[in-house]
Design an enzyme around this catalytic site. Structure first.
Site, PDB file in Angstrom:
ATOM      1  CE1 TYR A   1      -3.012  -3.077   0.596  1.00 29.25           C
ATOM      2  CE2 TYR A   1      -3.435  -2.304   2.821  1.00 29.25           C
ATOM      3  CZ  TYR A   1      -3.658  -3.223   1.809  1.00 29.25           C
ATOM      4  OH  TYR A   1      -4.525  -4.247   2.031  1.00 29.25           O
TER       5      TYR A   1
ATOM      6  CE  LYS B   1      -3.276  -7.234   4.497  1.00 28.21           C
ATOM      7  NZ  LYS B   1      -3.450  -5.775   4.365  1.00 28.21           N
TER       8      LYS B   1
ATOM      9  CG  LEU C   1     -18.121  -1.353   3.833  1.00 28.84           C
ATOM     10  CD1 LEU C   1     -17.841   0.133   4.054  1.00 28.84           C
ATOM     11  CD2 LEU C   1     -19.395  -1.766   4.573  1.00 28.84           C
TER      12      LEU C   1
ATOM     13  CB  ILE D   1     -10.136  -4.475   7.883  1.00 22.92           C
ATOM     14  CG1 ILE D   1      -9.995  -5.418   6.671  1.00 22.92           C
ATOM     15  CG2 ILE D   1      -9.612  -5.201   9.122  1.00 22.92           C
ATOM     16  CD1 ILE D   1      -8.539  -5.643   6.249  1.00 22.92           C
TER      17      ILE D   1
ATOM     18  CE  LYS E   1     -10.476   4.704   1.745  1.00 23.88           C
ATOM     19  NZ  LYS E   1     -11.436   5.339   0.803  1.00 23.88           N
ATOM     20  CB  SER E   2     -14.311   5.423   5.829  1.00 23.28           C
ATOM     21  OG  SER E   2     -14.882   6.669   5.482  1.00 23.28           O
TER      22      SER E   2
ATOM     23  NE  ARG F   1     -18.159   7.813   3.667  1.00 26.74           N
ATOM     24  CZ  ARG F   1     -18.320   8.914   2.957  1.00 26.74           C
ATOM     25  NH1 ARG F   1     -19.476   9.566   2.997  1.00 26.74           N
ATOM     26  NH2 ARG F   1     -17.345   9.382   2.203  1.00 26.74           N
TER      27      ARG F   1
HETATM   28  P1  A2P Z   1     -14.922   6.912   1.889  1.00 29.19           P
HETATM   29  O1  A2P Z   1     -13.468   6.683   2.193  1.00 29.19           O
HETATM   30  O2  A2P Z   1     -15.153   8.154   1.094  1.00 29.19           O
HETATM   31  O3  A2P Z   1     -15.796   6.791   3.109  1.00 29.19           O
HETATM   32  P2  A2P Z   1     -14.208  -1.336   1.402  1.00 29.19           P
HETATM   33  O4  A2P Z   1     -13.679  -1.176   2.793  1.00 29.19           O
HETATM   34  O5  A2P Z   1     -15.194  -2.428   1.213  1.00 29.19           O
HETATM   35  O6  A2P Z   1     -13.086  -1.413   0.372  1.00 29.19           O
HETATM   36  O7  A2P Z   1     -15.047  -0.027   1.069  1.00 29.19           O
HETATM   37  C1  A2P Z   1     -14.427   1.232   1.044  1.00 29.19           C
HETATM   38  C2  A2P Z   1     -15.289   2.193   0.241  1.00 29.19           C
HETATM   39  O8  A2P Z   1     -16.544   2.363   0.908  1.00 29.19           O
HETATM   40  C3  A2P Z   1     -14.661   3.540   0.142  1.00 29.19           C
HETATM   41  O9  A2P Z   1     -14.970   4.056  -1.127  1.00 29.19           O
HETATM   42  C4  A2P Z   1     -15.345   4.356   1.253  1.00 29.19           C
HETATM   43  O10 A2P Z   1     -15.403   5.729   0.887  1.00 29.19           O
HETATM   44  C5  A2P Z   1     -16.723   3.739   1.286  1.00 29.19           C
HETATM   45  N1  A2P Z   1     -17.290   3.758   2.635  1.00 29.19           N
HETATM   46  C6  A2P Z   1     -16.671   3.381   3.780  1.00 29.19           C
HETATM   47  N2  A2P Z   1     -17.495   3.472   4.837  1.00 29.19           N
HETATM   48  C7  A2P Z   1     -18.680   3.917   4.358  1.00 29.19           C
HETATM   49  C8  A2P Z   1     -19.932   4.226   4.957  1.00 29.19           C
HETATM   50  N3  A2P Z   1     -20.125   4.068   6.268  1.00 29.19           N
HETATM   51  N4  A2P Z   1     -20.922   4.664   4.139  1.00 29.19           N
HETATM   52  C9  A2P Z   1     -20.726   4.821   2.820  1.00 29.19           C
HETATM   53  N5  A2P Z   1     -19.574   4.546   2.188  1.00 29.19           N
HETATM   54  C10 A2P Z   1     -18.542   4.100   2.939  1.00 29.19           C
END
Ligand code: A2P
Length: 276
Positions: free
Chosen positions: A51, A76, A191, A229, A231-232, A237
């Protein structure tokens, strides 16, 4: 209400069921987001050499004001570092970038069967654990055949397998196999990279429980006994994704979620995926 239940690992350690994912954040974004995540209650942070944000993750942990021992830190090894000596060196380089002297969990990022060095890499991981540089060792994106081979050739079962899991790719056979072996499963892209959140079933369940769509999906991971896990980068969020304890999906909800499984992989296939 925040905080998350914990799962016991086969080596005596444990992991909270919600951790903070950092792909594809850069150093500065990771530093900000990790500090925020730790502030609102996350204790598991997940990164990877690949990453290229380990330095930022380390900064975020130090900025949080928590002591190192309060944080469970995963990284990792990347493909280019597979092999015994190179894995030992790669671990030291990750520790240096993270600014710490031990890892809580070190994972082989992909098996890369075409390279055929994952067993040698695993032998180095076993030594790193024996030496205390790493508390727990595991794998990511491994299929049962890869794990069987590790056990056959080294006698050491991974504590964790981190794989792609979300409602549209729920991997029931792999989950059952890992559960029977006693390997904790971590879900990456829990997600579905956000793509699933508009689905009518998830929106209906979100309405029913008065929760956000992402909370319904993360609650599903929790109830399947997984570590997720998400990510946001968005503070609201980030907070929402660990606020999962005040509601439960019932059997009808889980049956409705099961209809979403289209066996739809977003990322690489472990048998063929190649990266250095
Ligand atoms: P953002 O960083 O703008 O919140 P994953 O973990 O499955 O890869 O998903 C990550 C994606 O989901 C990112 O684009 C993130 O955007 C978005 N995301 C993360 N948490 C939420 C939430 N609670 N509601 C809507 N979108 C979310």
């Amino acid at each position: 209400m925040t905080g998350s239940p914990e799962l016991r690992l086969n080596d005596g350690g444990s992991l909270p069921q919600i951790g903070f994912g950092t792909w594809p954040l850069d150093d500065d974004q990771a530093a900000r987001a990790v500090a925020e995540a730790l502030r609102v209650g996350y204790r598991l942070v997940d990164t990877a050499a690949r990453y290229e944000n380990e330095a930022g993750v380390g900064r975020g942990i130090r900025a949080s004001g928590l002591s190192r021992s309060e944080v469970i830190l995963t990284t990792k090894i990347r493909g280019a570092d597979h092999g015994y000596d190179s894995a030992l060196r790669a671990c030291e380089a990750s520790l240096e970038r993270l600014g710490t002297d031990y890892l809580d969990l070190y994972l082989i990022h992909w098996p890369l069967p075409a390279k055929d060095l994952y067993v040698e890499t695993w032998r180095a991981f076993i030594r790193l654990k024996e030496e205390g540089r790493v508390r727990s060792i595991g794998v990511s994106n491994f299929q049962p055949t890869h794990i069987d081979r590790l056990v056959r050739e080294t006698g050491v079962l991974p504590a964790v397998n981190q794989v792609e899991i979300h409602p549209d790719f729920s991997q029931p056979d792999l989950r059952r196999w890992l559960a029977a072996k006693g390997v904790v499963v971590e879900s990456w892209s829990p997600l579905g990279r956000g793509e699933l959140l508009d689905h009518s079933v998830i929106r209906r369940l979100a309405g029913k429980h008065g929760r956000a769509a992402a909370q319904v999906v993360l609650r599903w991971h929790l109830q399947l006994g997984l570590v997720a896990i998400p990510k946001s980068q968005n503070p609201e969020r980030i907070r929402q994704n660990i606020d999962l304890l005040g509601f439960q999906l019932d059997e009808d909800d889980l049956a409705a979620m099961a209809t979403l499984d289209g066996d739809h992989r977003l990322g690489g296939d472990p048998d063929t995926f190649y990266e250095d």
